[in-house]
Scaffold this motif. Structure first.
Motif, PDB file in Angstrom:
ATOM      1  N   ASN A  91     -85.383  77.182  31.568  1.00 24.02           N
ATOM      2  CA  ASN A  91     -84.201  77.649  32.291  1.00 24.02           C
ATOM      3  C   ASN A  91     -84.457  77.907  33.771  1.00 24.02           C
ATOM      4  O   ASN A  91     -83.523  78.190  34.511  1.00 24.02           O
ATOM      5  CB  ASN A  91     -83.678  78.940  31.655  1.00 24.02           C
ATOM      6  N   PHE A 143     -86.822  77.162  37.587  1.00 25.97           N
ATOM      7  CA  PHE A 143     -87.678  76.293  38.381  1.00 25.97           C
ATOM      8  C   PHE A 143     -89.026  76.992  38.520  1.00 25.97           C
ATOM      9  O   PHE A 143     -89.096  78.146  38.925  1.00 25.97           O
ATOM     10  CB  PHE A 143     -87.054  76.023  39.756  1.00 25.97           C
ATOM     11  N   ALA A 147     -80.085  77.806  39.091  1.00 22.30           N
ATOM     12  CA  ALA A 147     -80.467  76.717  39.993  1.00 22.30           C
ATOM     13  C   ALA A 147     -80.220  77.100  41.453  1.00 22.30           C
ATOM     14  O   ALA A 147     -80.696  76.423  42.361  1.00 22.30           O
ATOM     15  CB  ALA A 147     -79.688  75.447  39.661  1.00 22.30           C
ATOM     16  N   SER A 185     -83.335  67.477  43.747  1.00 21.94           N
ATOM     17  CA  SER A 185     -82.548  66.877  42.668  1.00 21.94           C
ATOM     18  C   SER A 185     -82.156  67.980  41.691  1.00 21.94           C
ATOM     19  O   SER A 185     -82.446  69.145  41.914  1.00 21.94           O
ATOM     20  CB  SER A 185     -83.353  65.782  41.955  1.00 21.94           C
ATOM     21  N   ARG A 186     -81.546  67.576  40.588  1.00 25.47           N
ATOM     22  CA  ARG A 186     -81.145  68.543  39.583  1.00 25.47           C
ATOM     23  C   ARG A 186     -82.356  69.235  38.946  1.00 25.47           C
ATOM     24  O   ARG A 186     -82.248  70.335  38.429  1.00 25.47           O
ATOM     25  CB  ARG A 186     -80.324  67.816  38.503  1.00 25.47           C
ATOM     26  N   THR A 187     -83.518  68.592  39.026  1.00 26.45           N
ATOM     27  CA  THR A 187     -84.717  69.134  38.378  1.00 26.45           C
ATOM     28  C   THR A 187     -85.846  69.484  39.344  1.00 26.45           C
ATOM     29  O   THR A 187     -86.886  69.966  38.900  1.00 26.45           O
ATOM     30  CB  THR A 187     -85.264  68.134  37.342  1.00 26.45           C
ATOM     31  N   VAL A 188     -85.654  69.274  40.646  1.00 25.16           N
ATOM     32  CA  VAL A 188     -86.716  69.561  41.619  1.00 25.16           C
ATOM     33  C   VAL A 188     -86.140  70.314  42.811  1.00 25.16           C
ATOM     34  O   VAL A 188     -85.110  69.928  43.364  1.00 25.16           O
ATOM     35  CB  VAL A 188     -87.399  68.259  42.118  1.00 25.16           C
ATOM     36  N   GLN A 189     -86.818  71.403  43.195  1.00 23.93           N
ATOM     37  CA  GLN A 189     -86.469  72.144  44.408  1.00 23.93           C
ATOM     38  C   GLN A 189     -87.756  72.431  45.168  1.00 23.93           C
ATOM     39  O   GLN A 189     -88.812  72.619  44.565  1.00 23.93           O
ATOM     40  CB  GLN A 189     -85.751  73.456  44.070  1.00 23.93           C
ATOM     41  N   TYR A 247     -90.342  72.694  39.678  1.00 20.38           N
ATOM     42  CA  TYR A 247     -89.680  71.809  38.736  1.00 20.38           C
ATOM     43  C   TYR A 247     -88.958  72.619  37.667  1.00 20.38           C
ATOM     44  O   TYR A 247     -89.434  73.675  37.247  1.00 20.38           O
ATOM     45  CB  TYR A 247     -90.716  70.882  38.074  1.00 20.38           C
ATOM     46  N   LEU A 248     -87.822  72.101  37.214  1.00 22.36           N
ATOM     47  CA  LEU A 248     -87.064  72.774  36.170  1.00 22.36           C
ATOM     48  C   LEU A 248     -87.862  72.716  34.874  1.00 22.36           C
ATOM     49  O   LEU A 248     -88.183  71.652  34.357  1.00 22.36           O
ATOM     50  CB  LEU A 248     -85.698  72.108  35.976  1.00 22.36           C
ATOM     51  N   CYS A 249     -88.201  73.871  34.376  1.00 17.47           N
ATOM     52  CA  CYS A 249     -88.989  73.981  33.146  1.00 17.47           C
ATOM     53  C   CYS A 249     -88.299  75.035  32.289  1.00 17.47           C
ATOM     54  O   CYS A 249     -88.369  76.232  32.586  1.00 17.47           O
ATOM     55  CB  CYS A 249     -90.423  74.379  33.474  1.00 17.47           C
TER      56      CYS A 249
END
Length: 175
Positions: free
Chosen positions: A23, A25, A58, A7-11, A19-21
């Protein structure tokens, strides 16, 4: 091995979710782009950064990552117009705040400690007095400041210079 974008916040990479934290991941303080680089290329040498080629933090695919020397990496990012403007604003704020900090207890303490550390381990060197020509030792690092072997000679030179302001040489020695 590729990075799987969930997703936009998980890779995901190598069975772990990042997780996006802020700027980047991350997972437990470990940044995804660094993990990808190390998996494909080995350890990152001290003083080097992993750079996102397309500048999209990202996009952590291996082909978008490049190893750069830290100073070169930071310099490259500072050439962006918006970063230059941010830097100018930040510097203006710092300049405005500096006098207050330098007068604060914290600022005075910092300067005092820094000054003491600066004198530790200095080795004396020999210079000649500009007034009498006598050789003397000093540990002052600013060699162009120590011209006189005694404060009386400095005062005498100043009086002489005021009286003979059009002449360049002290009577004792060419200066």
């Amino acid at each position: 091995m590729k990075v799987n974008v969930i997703s936009r916040t998980v890779q995901q990479f190598n069975g772990e979710s990042f997780y996006l934290c802020g700027n980047y991941f991350q997972r437990k303080g470990r940044r995804l782009h660094r993990a990808v680089w190390e998996y494909h290329n080995g350890s990152i040498p001290k003083g080097y950064h992993v750079h996102h080629i397309d500048e999209d933090r990202a996009n952590n695919q291996p082909e978008n990552l490049k190893l750069m020397e830290g100073a070169e990496h930071l310099s490259a990012h500072m050439n962006e117009p918006n970063r230059k403007e941010e830097s100018r604003k930040s510097i203006k704020k710092a300049i405005a705040a500096a006098p207050k900090w330098h007068k604060s207890k914290e600022g005075i303490k910092w300067h005092s400690e820094r000054g003491k550390k600066n004198w530790i381990g200095r080795k004396p060197y020999r210079v000649c007095c500009a007034w009498c020509g006598k050789e003397f030792e000093t540990i002052d690092m600013a060699r162009n400041r120590d011209h006189f072997c005694h404060p009386n000679h400095k005062a005498a030179a100043l009086r002489w210079r005021r009286k003979h302001d059009n002449q360049k040489n002290y009577p004792g020695r060419a200066y």
